[in-house]
Design an enzyme around this catalytic site. Structure first.
Site, PDB file in Angstrom:
ATOM      1  N   ASP A  25     -20.643  20.764 102.547  1.00  0.00           N
ATOM      2  CA  ASP A  25     -19.225  20.872 102.537  1.00  0.00           C
ATOM      3  C   ASP A  25     -18.783  22.033 101.913  1.00  0.00           C
ATOM      4  OD1 ASP A  25     -19.735  18.101 103.511  1.00  0.00           O
ATOM      5  OD2 ASP A  25     -19.640  17.505 101.276  1.00  0.00           O
ATOM      6  N   GLU A 194     -12.669  13.383 109.129  1.00  0.00           N
ATOM      7  CA  GLU A 194     -12.489  13.657 107.522  1.00  0.00           C
ATOM      8  C   GLU A 194     -12.667  15.148 107.376  1.00  0.00           C
ATOM      9  OE1 GLU A 194     -16.657  12.073 106.446  1.00  0.00           O
ATOM     10  OE2 GLU A 194     -17.516  13.249 108.139  1.00  0.00           O
TER      11      GLU A 194
END
Length: 515
Positions: A25, A194
């Site tokens: 991420d 997301e």
């Protein structure tokens, strides 16, 4: 073309991934001619790794922003899929800012004037379950500040939705109850939205956000003239005809030369989420990422400052008895786990525990990422304990694990052991019959080939050199985390001194990437 250490090639191009290990991420920011990157660290300590680059291709690890995880008691034991999820890194008002969501506690923020710290203590911006993937935005033209975040269904019952808030300019509090900016249940075919990143560009509020799942998804871009919406959407990066699956969740950055680039991850099983760099341009008011929306494998390097080839360190001599920045504990560390001394080499206390049979449950395992797809790792181990059952080893640790090292037998003498545990197993088992280890010393080796297949071997100093041990072990990831290399030392429960273990000349050597 011959690859060098790192991702750059000698003809002015680079090859993906630019970070060939688990920097999950990623988010990136430029300050002057320097680029900085952070990534998820989940339940490992220290958390929030900080990487630096001058060219977006070669990166070095310069430290961590989070010394310990809070609440302290919650992270006194391993919580491999909890903690720091999908941080956002920004630079505003002369300070670096990191926001992240802890799925069990809420959205937190830290800041510092210098990237190397000191960083402020974590401040809880929004409490609640399932609040993840937080990203701030300061509008430099209006002086207003905003925050956007996603939701984890496992904690909140909500998913596929992005929520936005107006935020105080000091980044410490939210000024409203929040509004749904994007409900992807209303967008045909979109699911698991997301990881939002919030920007201002060309008169629009932009939200870059992935959807479709980490292994099978795509990168979306959303735009609106107002923060509250409504937002238009477009898919701007997807696997297409390439072999780069799930190309999404990362950050957009503009170089000093005015070029746009996008860093994202690719989920690769036991190797975790490796980081790719994609060219980006604007066409018709929308970003075009990669090669017309498909990820590139090889591309011209960014026009940026010169930087020597390199990658985050993985080898370690433990100078002065200290371990390098690449190492993390599997939980908040406690005094006494390491033993100080003036020479080289790491000394770990044989920590007494009732869970020595399961490395997955131990907080005192010192870990680092698998450094490449194919590599060899070696380390020397000594066991300075006569306590029956005391042991020390080198492990490949995931939902299943395997380790090789030394254990004190019933008579207190050291022997070489190699053990493993399957994902569903509660106890480890022998992978090879134990054999004597003269001098309570051994040098162990793990050769890792494609598919994270691990071959163990050991040299006990008897003149036979390295001899293979056990069957090939296929490393496995955790739920969100790639497999890890680990060093540990334990002893059975009891009282009194339990001894120590020494680790010397930790060496990794990578095989050059050719494809």
């Amino acid at each position: 073309m011959t690859p060098v250490r790192g991702a750059g090639l000698d003809d002015g191009t680079y090859r993906n991934p630019v970070l060939d290990s688990d920097w999950s991420d990623p988010d990136v920011v430029r300050v002057g001619e320097d680029f900085y990157l952070t990534a998820s660290s989940f339940g490992r300590v220290p958390g929030l790794p900080l990487l630096h680059s001058r060219d977006l291709v070669h990166w070095t690890l310069i430290g961590h922003a989070l010394d310990r995880l809070e609440p302290e008691a919650d992270f006194s034991v391993p919580r491999h899929d909890c903690g720091v999820w999908a941080p956002s890194l920004r630079h505003h008002a002369g300070r670096f800012w990191i926001f992240w969501g802890d799925p069990d506690h809420g959205i937190q923020q830290i800041n510092a004037e210098d990237i190397r710290g000191p960083w402020s203590a974590p401040h809880l911006v929004k409490a609640g379950k399932g609040l993840i993937d937080a990203c701030p935005l300061w509008d430099e033209e209006t002086g207003e500040a905003y925050l956007v975040h996603a939701w984890a269904k496992s904690r909140s019952g909500i998913k596929n939705r992005l929520t936005g808030h107006r935020m105080s300019p000091d980044g410490r509090e939210l000024l409203d109850e929040g509004t749904t900016l994007i409900d992807a249940d209303t967008i045909p075919g979109w699911f698991t939205l997301e990881g939002p990143k919030l920007y201002r560009h060309d008169g629009f509020f932009w939200i870059f956000a992935p959807a479709g799942g980490v292994e099978t998804g795509w990168q979306g871009a959303f735009r609106s003239r107002t923060f509250e919406g409504p937002y238009e959407e477009r898919v701007v990066l997807e696997q297409g005809r390439t072999e780069i699956n799930g190309p999404h969740q990362g950050g957009w950055v503009r170089t000093a030369a005015g070029e746009d680039w996008f860093l994202h991850f690719q989920a690769r099983g036991a190797y975790g989420r490796v980081v790719h760099l994609q060219p980006m341009r604007w066409e018709g008011g929308w970003p075009v990422i990669g090669d017309e929306g498909e990820p590139v494998l090889v591309h011209r390097r960014p026009k940026a400052a010169e930087q020597a080839a390199g990658a985050p360190a993985s080898s370690d001599d433990f100078p002065g008895g200290r371990f390098g920045r690449q190492w993390q504990w599997t939980a908040n560390p406690r005094p006494g786990w390491t033993v100080g001394h003036a020479g080289d080499g790491l000394r770990l206390s044989c920590v007494r525990t009732a869970y020595a049979h399961d490395l997955r449950a131990l907080p005192n395992v010192l870990v680092q990422r698998l450094p490449a797809e194919e590599f060899t790792v070696e380390v020397g181990i000594t066991l300075e304990s006569g306590e029956p059952g005391a042991k020390a080893g080198l492990a490949v640790l995931g939902d299943a694990f395997s380790w090789i090292g030394l254990e004190a037998g019933a008579d207190g003498t050291a022997r070489l052991v190699h053990r493993y545990a399957e994902a569903v197993a509660e106890h480890e088992r022998d992978a090879e019959h134990p054999r004597p280890a003269p001098g309570a010393a051994v040098r162990v080796r793990i050769e890792v080939t494609r598919g994270a297949r691990c071959r163990f071997s050991a040299d006990t100093g008897d003149g036979a050199g390295f001899r293979p041990s056990g069957q090939v072990f296929a490393a496995t990831p955790w739920r969100w985390v790639g497999a890890l290399l680990g060093l540990f030392a334990t002893a059975p429960t009891g009282t009194g001194p339990s001894g120590t273990a020494g680790f010397t000349a930790f060496r990794t050597s990578e095989r050059p990437r050719t494809s």
